[in-house]
Design a protein around this motif. Sequence first.
Motif, PDB file in Angstrom:
ATOM      1  N   ASP A  60       0.883  -1.163  -0.066  1.00  0.00           N
ATOM      2  CA  ASP A  60      -0.080   0.044  -0.025  1.00  0.00           C
ATOM      3  C   ASP A  60       0.937   1.315  -0.088  1.00  0.00           C
ATOM      4  OD1 ASP A  60      -2.415  -1.182  -0.018  1.00  0.00           O
ATOM      5  OD2 ASP A  60      -2.400  -1.548   2.344  1.00  0.00           O
ATOM      6  N   ASP A  61       0.297   2.286  -0.563  1.00  0.00           N
ATOM      7  CA  ASP A  61       1.065   3.562  -0.273  1.00  0.00           C
ATOM      8  C   ASP A  61       0.898   3.970   1.050  1.00  0.00           C
ATOM      9  OD1 ASP A  61       2.223   6.097  -0.722  1.00  0.00           O
ATOM     10  OD2 ASP A  61       0.667   7.021  -2.036  1.00  0.00           O
ATOM     11  N   LEU A  62       2.028   3.698   1.870  1.00  0.00           N
ATOM     12  CA  LEU A  62       1.998   4.259   3.359  1.00  0.00           C
ATOM     13  C   LEU A  62       2.156   5.701   3.345  1.00  0.00           C
ATOM     14  CD1 LEU A  62       4.184   1.184   4.727  1.00  0.00           C
ATOM     15  CD2 LEU A  62       1.646   1.601   4.580  1.00  0.00           C
ATOM     16  N   LYS A  63       2.256   6.325   2.313  1.00  0.00           N
ATOM     17  CA  LYS A  63       2.635   7.700   2.555  1.00  0.00           C
ATOM     18  C   LYS A  63       1.134   8.455   2.743  1.00  0.00           C
ATOM     19  CE  LYS A  63       4.851   8.104  -1.537  1.00  0.00           C
ATOM     20  NZ  LYS A  63       4.992   6.642  -1.893  1.00  0.00           N
TER      21      LYS A  63
ATOM     22  N   ILE B  37      10.724   7.100   5.102  1.00  0.00           N
ATOM     23  CA  ILE B  37      10.238   6.262   6.025  1.00  0.00           C
ATOM     24  C   ILE B  37       9.348   5.191   5.594  1.00  0.00           C
ATOM     25  CG2 ILE B  37       8.711   6.219   8.077  1.00  0.00           C
ATOM     26  CD1 ILE B  37       9.725   9.187   8.542  1.00  0.00           C
ATOM     27  N   GLU B  38       8.629   5.287   4.470  1.00  0.00           N
ATOM     28  CA  GLU B  38       7.897   4.301   3.694  1.00  0.00           C
ATOM     29  C   GLU B  38       8.919   2.973   3.382  1.00  0.00           C
ATOM     30  OE1 GLU B  38       4.389   3.665   0.592  1.00  0.00           O
ATOM     31  OE2 GLU B  38       6.352   4.953  -0.239  1.00  0.00           O
ATOM     32  N   LYS B  39      10.132   3.494   2.899  1.00  0.00           N
ATOM     33  CA  LYS B  39      11.135   2.634   2.413  1.00  0.00           C
ATOM     34  C   LYS B  39      11.712   1.641   3.419  1.00  0.00           C
ATOM     35  CE  LYS B  39      15.138   2.187  -0.292  1.00  0.00           C
ATOM     36  NZ  LYS B  39      16.258   2.924  -1.286  1.00  0.00           N
ATOM     37  N   LEU B  40      11.835   2.374   4.686  1.00  0.00           N
ATOM     38  CA  LEU B  40      12.301   1.783   6.046  1.00  0.00           C
ATOM     39  C   LEU B  40      11.343   0.804   6.502  1.00  0.00           C
ATOM     40  CD1 LEU B  40      13.750   4.901   7.890  1.00  0.00           C
ATOM     41  CD2 LEU B  40      15.112   3.041   6.635  1.00  0.00           C
ATOM     42  N   LEU B  41       9.888   1.155   6.445  1.00  0.00           N
ATOM     43  CA  LEU B  41       9.005   0.342   7.020  1.00  0.00           C
ATOM     44  C   LEU B  41       8.983  -1.004   6.094  1.00  0.00           C
ATOM     45  CD1 LEU B  41       6.308   2.931   7.893  1.00  0.00           C
ATOM     46  CD2 LEU B  41       7.838   1.418   9.521  1.00  0.00           C
ATOM     47  N   ASN B  42       9.238  -0.679   4.728  1.00  0.00           N
ATOM     48  CA  ASN B  42       8.862  -1.768   3.802  1.00  0.00           C
ATOM     49  C   ASN B  42      10.082  -2.856   3.979  1.00  0.00           C
ATOM     50  OD1 ASN B  42       6.526  -0.744   2.530  1.00  0.00           O
ATOM     51  ND2 ASN B  42       7.610   0.270   0.726  1.00  0.00           N
TER      52      ASN B  42
ATOM     53  N   PRO C 104       3.519   1.334  18.190  1.00  0.00           N
ATOM     54  CA  PRO C 104       4.401   2.582  18.086  1.00  0.00           C
ATOM     55  C   PRO C 104       5.684   2.474  18.607  1.00  0.00           C
ATOM     56  CG  PRO C 104       2.120   3.320  18.862  1.00  0.00           C
ATOM     57  CD  PRO C 104       2.106   1.677  18.735  1.00  0.00           C
ATOM     58  N   GLU C 105       6.017   1.633  19.546  1.00  0.00           N
ATOM     59  CA  GLU C 105       7.138   1.209  20.085  1.00  0.00           C
ATOM     60  C   GLU C 105       8.070   0.394  18.850  1.00  0.00           C
ATOM     61  OE1 GLU C 105       4.193   0.578  21.671  1.00  0.00           O
ATOM     62  OE2 GLU C 105       4.386   2.347  22.919  1.00  0.00           O
ATOM     63  N   ARG C 106       7.433  -0.501  18.241  1.00  0.00           N
ATOM     64  CA  ARG C 106       8.157  -1.151  17.361  1.00  0.00           C
ATOM     65  C   ARG C 106       8.814  -0.305  16.245  1.00  0.00           C
ATOM     66  NH1 ARG C 106      11.672  -3.478  15.065  1.00  0.00           N
ATOM     67  NH2 ARG C 106      11.320  -4.616  12.804  1.00  0.00           N
ATOM     68  N   ILE C 107       7.435   0.823  15.686  1.00  0.00           N
ATOM     69  CA  ILE C 107       8.099   1.716  14.687  1.00  0.00           C
ATOM     70  C   ILE C 107       9.030   2.485  15.001  1.00  0.00           C
ATOM     71  CG2 ILE C 107       6.925   3.409  13.216  1.00  0.00           C
ATOM     72  CD1 ILE C 107       4.221   1.820  13.753  1.00  0.00           C
ATOM     73  N   LYS C 108       9.081   2.978  16.243  1.00  0.00           N
ATOM     74  CA  LYS C 108       9.846   3.841  16.772  1.00  0.00           C
ATOM     75  C   LYS C 108      11.632   3.125  16.627  1.00  0.00           C
ATOM     76  CE  LYS C 108      11.349   7.888  18.538  1.00  0.00           C
ATOM     77  NZ  LYS C 108      11.073   9.056  17.861  1.00  0.00           N
ATOM     78  N   GLU C 109      11.431   1.999  17.097  1.00  0.00           N
ATOM     79  CA  GLU C 109      12.687   0.945  16.932  1.00  0.00           C
ATOM     80  C   GLU C 109      13.485   1.098  15.658  1.00  0.00           C
ATOM     81  OE1 GLU C 109      11.971  -2.733  18.521  1.00  0.00           O
ATOM     82  OE2 GLU C 109      11.425  -2.077  20.468  1.00  0.00           O
ATOM     83  N   ILE C 110      12.272   1.089  14.718  1.00  0.00           N
ATOM     84  CA  ILE C 110      12.764   0.858  13.249  1.00  0.00           C
ATOM     85  C   ILE C 110      13.490   2.344  12.971  1.00  0.00           C
ATOM     86  CG2 ILE C 110      12.040   0.668  10.735  1.00  0.00           C
ATOM     87  CD1 ILE C 110       9.837  -1.345  11.794  1.00  0.00           C
ATOM     88  N   LEU C 111      12.843   3.319  13.450  1.00  0.00           N
ATOM     89  CA  LEU C 111      13.275   5.063  13.042  1.00  0.00           C
ATOM     90  C   LEU C 111      14.572   5.039  13.756  1.00  0.00           C
ATOM     91  CD1 LEU C 111       9.929   6.761  13.390  1.00  0.00           C
ATOM     92  CD2 LEU C 111      11.044   5.877  11.092  1.00  0.00           C
ATOM     93  N   VAL C 112      14.723   4.534  14.993  1.00  0.00           N
ATOM     94  CA  VAL C 112      15.965   4.688  15.692  1.00  0.00           C
ATOM     95  C   VAL C 112      17.192   4.049  14.992  1.00  0.00           C
ATOM     96  CG1 VAL C 112      17.098   4.399  17.936  1.00  0.00           C
ATOM     97  CG2 VAL C 112      14.797   5.536  17.925  1.00  0.00           C
ATOM     98  N   ALA C 113      16.938   2.700  14.586  1.00  0.00           N
ATOM     99  CA  ALA C 113      17.880   2.020  14.089  1.00  0.00           C
ATOM    100  C   ALA C 113      18.213   2.544  12.815  1.00  0.00           C
ATOM    101  CB  ALA C 113      17.329   0.549  13.649  1.00  0.00           C
ATOM    102  N   ALA C 114      17.555   3.138  11.980  1.00  0.00           N
ATOM    103  CA  ALA C 114      17.848   3.893  10.632  1.00  0.00           C
ATOM    104  C   ALA C 114      18.674   4.974  10.966  1.00  0.00           C
ATOM    105  CB  ALA C 114      16.510   4.299  10.093  1.00  0.00           C
ATOM    106  N   GLY C 115      18.755   5.572  11.902  1.00  0.00           N
ATOM    107  CA  GLY C 115      20.029   6.698  12.095  1.00  0.00           C
ATOM    108  C   GLY C 115      19.129   8.026  12.796  1.00  0.00           C
ATOM    109  N   THR C 116      20.081   8.911  13.313  1.00  0.00           N
ATOM    110  CA  THR C 116      19.509  10.064  13.840  1.00  0.00           C
ATOM    111  C   THR C 116      18.472  10.954  13.274  1.00  0.00           C
ATOM    112  OG1 THR C 116      21.480  11.302  13.037  1.00  0.00           O
ATOM    113  CG2 THR C 116      21.849  10.248  15.343  1.00  0.00           C
ATOM    114  N   ARG C 117      18.671  10.873  11.949  1.00  0.00           N
ATOM    115  CA  ARG C 117      17.656  11.587  10.893  1.00  0.00           C
ATOM    116  C   ARG C 117      16.237  11.365  11.192  1.00  0.00           C
ATOM    117  NH1 ARG C 117      18.621  11.485   4.607  1.00  0.00           N
ATOM    118  NH2 ARG C 117      17.383  13.281   3.945  1.00  0.00           N
TER     119      ARG C 117
END
Length: 173
Positions: free
Chosen positions: A91-94, A103-108, A123-136
Motif C-alpha cells: 500500500d502507499d503508506l505515505k 520512512i515508507e522505504k524503511l518500513l517496507n 508505535p514502539e516497534r515503529i520507533k525502534e525501526i526509526l531509531v535503528a535507521a539513524g539520527t535523521r
Amino acid sequence: MYSHFNPFASGDAWWQHLLMLVIAAILGYIIGYISAKSKADSLRAELQALEIDIDECQQSKKEVIAVTPPVAKAAAVVAPLPTPAVVTTPDDLKVVEGIGPKIEKLLNQEGILTFAQLAEASPERIKEILVAAGTRYVMHNPATWPEQSALARDGQWDALKTWQDELNKGRTH
C-alpha cells in the motif's frame, strides 16, 4: 598590406573553396561507409551468436522431451497443485500523515508493506525501526500511525482525512 592572405582577394578563389567542399564530402562518405560496414558486421556476428543460442536451446528442449518417459493415463498419479504464494501488494503508506518516501522505504524493508501490517505494529516497534535507521529519523513520532493505518485499511478515508486535518505532522496537538 595583408591582402595576399585573403583567399577572396583573387577572382579565381571560388574554385578552391568548391574543391575543398567536394573533397570533404568524399572523405565524409568514405568514413561513413567504413563505419556503417563495421557496425553491420558486428550486428551480423551478434545475430549469428543469438541464432546459435536459439538452436542450442531448442535442441536441449527436444532432448528433455525425448528423455521423459511416457506415463500411462491409468497409472498417472495426480498430485495436488501447489498453493500459490500469497503476494502482498504494498500500500502507499505515505497516505499516513508523518510518513514520507524514505520512512515508507524503511518500513517496507522491515516487512511492513500494507496498512493492515502498519495498523498491527505498535508505535514502539515503529520507533525502534526509526531509531535503528539513524539520527535523521529519531525526531519522528509514530504514535498515531497505526490508528491512521487502521482507518485506511478499513476504507474510512473521510474519517482519516478529517483526523489528519487536525494532526500536525502526524502528531496530535
